[in-house]
Design a protein around this motif. Structure first.
Motif, PDB file in Angstrom:
ATOM      1  N   ASP A   1      -9.229 -52.984 -31.922  1.00 54.88           N
ATOM      2  CA  ASP A   1      -9.427 -52.398 -33.503  1.00 54.88           C
ATOM      3  C   ASP A   1     -10.277 -51.612 -33.114  1.00 54.88           C
ATOM      4  OD1 ASP A   1      -7.407 -54.235 -34.195  1.00 54.88           O
ATOM      5  OD2 ASP A   1      -9.487 -54.708 -35.853  1.00 54.88           O
ATOM      6  N   ALA A   2     -11.201 -50.747 -32.485  1.00 57.39           N
ATOM      7  CA  ALA A   2     -12.128 -49.407 -32.738  1.00 57.39           C
ATOM      8  C   ALA A   2     -11.430 -49.162 -31.590  1.00 57.39           C
ATOM      9  CB  ALA A   2     -13.551 -49.710 -31.827  1.00 57.39           C
ATOM     10  N   MET A   3     -11.022 -49.548 -30.526  1.00 55.23           N
ATOM     11  CA  MET A   3     -10.464 -48.961 -29.552  1.00 55.23           C
ATOM     12  C   MET A   3      -8.985 -48.668 -29.419  1.00 55.23           C
ATOM     13  SD  MET A   3     -11.366 -51.392 -25.934  1.00 55.23           S
ATOM     14  CE  MET A   3     -10.799 -50.508 -24.833  1.00 55.23           C
ATOM     15  N   ARG A   4      -7.970 -49.534 -30.439  1.00 52.34           N
ATOM     16  CA  ARG A   4      -6.964 -48.187 -30.970  1.00 52.34           C
ATOM     17  C   ARG A   4      -6.748 -46.885 -31.611  1.00 52.34           C
ATOM     18  NH1 ARG A   4      -6.148 -54.455 -32.547  1.00 52.34           N
ATOM     19  NH2 ARG A   4      -5.304 -55.214 -30.804  1.00 52.34           N
ATOM     20  N   THR A   5      -7.953 -47.050 -32.579  1.00 55.38           N
ATOM     21  CA  THR A   5      -8.237 -46.246 -33.648  1.00 55.38           C
ATOM     22  C   THR A   5      -8.892 -45.374 -32.787  1.00 55.38           C
ATOM     23  OG1 THR A   5      -9.259 -47.769 -35.074  1.00 55.38           O
ATOM     24  CG2 THR A   5     -10.103 -45.268 -35.150  1.00 55.38           C
ATOM     25  N   GLU A   6      -9.053 -45.124 -31.662  1.00 51.57           N
ATOM     26  CA  GLU A   6      -9.601 -43.754 -30.928  1.00 51.57           C
ATOM     27  C   GLU A   6      -8.423 -43.962 -30.219  1.00 51.57           C
ATOM     28  OE1 GLU A   6     -11.407 -42.377 -31.533  1.00 51.57           O
ATOM     29  OE2 GLU A   6     -12.642 -43.768 -32.371  1.00 51.57           O
ATOM     30  N   LEU A   7      -7.548 -44.121 -30.086  1.00 48.33           N
ATOM     31  CA  LEU A   7      -6.182 -44.078 -28.908  1.00 48.33           C
ATOM     32  C   LEU A   7      -5.413 -43.597 -30.184  1.00 48.33           C
ATOM     33  CD1 LEU A   7      -4.839 -44.078 -26.117  1.00 48.33           C
ATOM     34  CD2 LEU A   7      -3.955 -46.587 -27.350  1.00 48.33           C
ATOM     35  N   ALA A   8      -5.399 -44.164 -31.200  1.00 43.40           N
ATOM     36  CA  ALA A   8      -4.346 -43.133 -32.083  1.00 43.40           C
ATOM     37  C   ALA A   8      -4.834 -41.780 -32.377  1.00 43.40           C
ATOM     38  CB  ALA A   8      -4.790 -43.554 -34.095  1.00 43.40           C
ATOM     39  N   ARG A   9      -6.411 -41.623 -32.606  1.00 40.71           N
ATOM     40  CA  ARG A   9      -6.770 -40.214 -32.701  1.00 40.71           C
ATOM     41  C   ARG A   9      -6.418 -39.919 -31.071  1.00 40.71           C
ATOM     42  NH1 ARG A   9     -12.470 -42.969 -34.835  1.00 40.71           N
ATOM     43  NH2 ARG A   9     -12.509 -42.464 -36.807  1.00 40.71           N
ATOM     44  N   GLN A  10      -6.575 -39.861 -30.792  1.00 42.69           N
ATOM     45  CA  GLN A  10      -6.226 -39.001 -29.213  1.00 42.69           C
ATOM     46  C   GLN A  10      -4.336 -38.752 -29.017  1.00 42.69           C
ATOM     47  OE1 GLN A  10      -7.457 -41.947 -26.027  1.00 42.69           O
ATOM     48  NE2 GLN A  10      -9.829 -41.578 -26.778  1.00 42.69           N
ATOM     49  N   ARG A  11      -3.717 -39.716 -29.545  1.00 39.83           N
ATOM     50  CA  ARG A  11      -2.551 -38.831 -29.160  1.00 39.83           C
ATOM     51  C   ARG A  11      -2.028 -38.156 -30.622  1.00 39.83           C
ATOM     52  NH1 ARG A  11      -1.191 -44.923 -29.986  1.00 39.83           N
ATOM     53  NH2 ARG A  11      -0.464 -45.700 -28.375  1.00 39.83           N
ATOM     54  N   ASP A  12      -3.229 -37.699 -31.434  1.00 42.73           N
ATOM     55  CA  ASP A  12      -2.281 -36.541 -31.989  1.00 42.73           C
ATOM     56  C   ASP A  12      -2.939 -34.957 -31.939  1.00 42.73           C
ATOM     57  OD1 ASP A  12      -2.608 -34.755 -34.667  1.00 42.73           O
ATOM     58  OD2 ASP A  12      -4.495 -35.269 -35.621  1.00 42.73           O
ATOM     59  N   VAL A  13      -1.769 -34.038 -31.865  1.00 38.38           N
ATOM     60  CA  VAL A  13      -1.759 -32.820 -30.728  1.00 38.38           C
ATOM     61  C   VAL A  13      -2.912 -32.049 -31.498  1.00 38.38           C
ATOM     62  CG1 VAL A  13       0.422 -33.447 -30.421  1.00 38.38           C
ATOM     63  CG2 VAL A  13       0.428 -32.853 -31.838  1.00 38.38           C
ATOM     64  N   SER A  14      -2.850 -32.135 -32.578  1.00 42.02           N
ATOM     65  CA  SER A  14      -3.345 -31.519 -33.441  1.00 42.02           C
ATOM     66  C   SER A  14      -5.041 -30.966 -33.105  1.00 42.02           C
ATOM     67  CB  SER A  14      -3.212 -31.166 -34.958  1.00 42.02           C
ATOM     68  OG  SER A  14      -4.402 -32.979 -35.576  1.00 42.02           O
ATOM     69  N   LEU A  15      -5.735 -32.704 -32.626  1.00 44.47           N
ATOM     70  CA  LEU A  15      -7.234 -32.689 -32.176  1.00 44.47           C
ATOM     71  C   LEU A  15      -7.756 -31.449 -31.616  1.00 44.47           C
ATOM     72  CD1 LEU A  15      -8.236 -35.621 -33.465  1.00 44.47           C
ATOM     73  CD2 LEU A  15      -8.435 -36.444 -30.613  1.00 44.47           C
ATOM     74  N   THR A  16      -8.515 -31.229 -31.772  1.00 43.96           N
ATOM     75  CA  THR A  16      -9.181 -30.086 -30.500  1.00 43.96           C
ATOM     76  C   THR A  16     -10.354 -31.242 -29.998  1.00 43.96           C
ATOM     77  OG1 THR A  16     -11.422 -30.488 -31.671  1.00 43.96           O
ATOM     78  CG2 THR A  16     -10.476 -29.027 -33.654  1.00 43.96           C
ATOM     79  N   ASP A  17     -10.421 -29.710 -28.575  1.00 42.51           N
ATOM     80  CA  ASP A  17     -10.677 -30.553 -27.502  1.00 42.51           C
ATOM     81  C   ASP A  17     -12.567 -30.882 -27.487  1.00 42.51           C
ATOM     82  OD1 ASP A  17      -8.577 -29.318 -25.202  1.00 42.51           O
ATOM     83  OD2 ASP A  17      -9.843 -26.889 -25.860  1.00 42.51           O
ATOM     84  N   GLU A  18     -12.785 -30.673 -28.500  1.00 47.44           N
ATOM     85  CA  GLU A  18     -14.636 -31.134 -28.912  1.00 47.44           C
ATOM     86  C   GLU A  18     -13.668 -32.829 -29.594  1.00 47.44           C
ATOM     87  OE1 GLU A  18     -16.418 -29.146 -31.187  1.00 47.44           O
ATOM     88  OE2 GLU A  18     -18.224 -30.239 -31.415  1.00 47.44           O
ATOM     89  N   GLU A  19     -13.452 -32.551 -30.459  1.00 44.17           N
ATOM     90  CA  GLU A  19     -12.737 -34.286 -30.701  1.00 44.17           C
ATOM     91  C   GLU A  19     -12.280 -34.691 -29.896  1.00 44.17           C
ATOM     92  OE1 GLU A  19     -12.213 -31.890 -35.643  1.00 44.17           O
ATOM     93  OE2 GLU A  19     -10.389 -32.285 -34.247  1.00 44.17           O
TER      94      GLU A  19
END
Length: 246
Positions: free
Chosen positions: A133-151
């Protein structure tokens, strides 16, 4: 029985005292939670001034080998090992070695593949639903195109930290701290302008699916492809930097 210490010369006396006490701690002559002699007692034993002893104790405290406690029953005590502090020290030292060129980026990529590959094989057998679940959570974040490079880079680190934790091996987790917490951010800083986020996400998806199905070899293969991609993008970034300088 009191631990016996040999007297030391005055040149670099604080370092010599710190090294002597550190050796006593490391070989077990001074036990965890054991109270050290007072500054005055140590000064007499080592035949130095109290400020010299105080400097030696500061060195040991900086290495997280001793801790101080105030009050009538206070003093300096041998500290219980703190894996987090030791891992952070290792990560900081590794980052510095990369920065000054003592560790080459190609060596970094090879070490990452070998160490994290072992973690991936173990994780395929031992991972828990919470770790997935922790890995899935991060994967979902990474699919967000609005995420900054740092994030995105921070999420990348957390994803691989979760993979390492899923291996269930405390020594590997400690060793991988230098790779995940130190080397990976350095690599991300170099390649973030020339990498494609979707490519990274794709590799992460493959790793996650492999762990979900407990397919160790598929996970290692995905990890190897990710490391190869990172290695290629690092070279491209360094070549681009060299062209600008030239």
């Amino acid at each position: 029985m009191p631990v016996e210490f040999e007297s030391v010369v005055t040149v670099s006396a604080a370092k010599q005292i710190a090294d002597t006490l550190r050796a006593a701690i490391m070989d077990g002559r001074l036990k965890v939670d054991e109270r050290l002699p007072t500054e005055e007692e140590l000064a007499q034993r080592f035949k130095v001034s109290r400020p010299t002893v105080r400097e030696a104790l500061k060195r040991l405290a900086a290495q997280h080998l001793i801790r101080s406690r105030r009050g009538p029953t206070g003093g300096n005590f041998v500290a219980s090992p703190a894996p987090e502090d030791a891992a952070l020290s290792l990560a900081n030292a590794t980052t510095l070695m990369v920065a000054v060129g003592d560790i080459q980026l190609d060596d970094m990529a090879t070490a990452r593949l070998e160490l994290e590959g072992v973690c991936c094989r173990l994780a395929a057998a031992t991972r828990t639903d919470a770790q997935l679940d922790a890995m899935r959570t991060e994967l979902a974040r990474q699919r967000d195109v609005s995420l900054t490079d740092e994030e995105f880079c921070a999420s990348d680190v957390r994803f691989h930290r979760a993979l390492v934790d899923a291996a269930g091996n405390s020594l590997l987790s400690f060793l991988m701290h230098a790779v995940v917490e130190a080397l990976q951010p350095v690599s991300n800083m170099i390649i973030f302008r020339v990498r494609e986020r979707q490519a990274i996400v794709g590799f992460h998806e493959r790793i996650l699916h492999a762990l979900e199905s407990r397919d160790a070899e598929a996970g290692v293969a995905a990890l190897a492809d990710l490391v190869d991609y990172t290695r290629d993008r690092t070279r491209a970034a360094l070549d681009r930097r060299a062209e600008r300088v030239g």
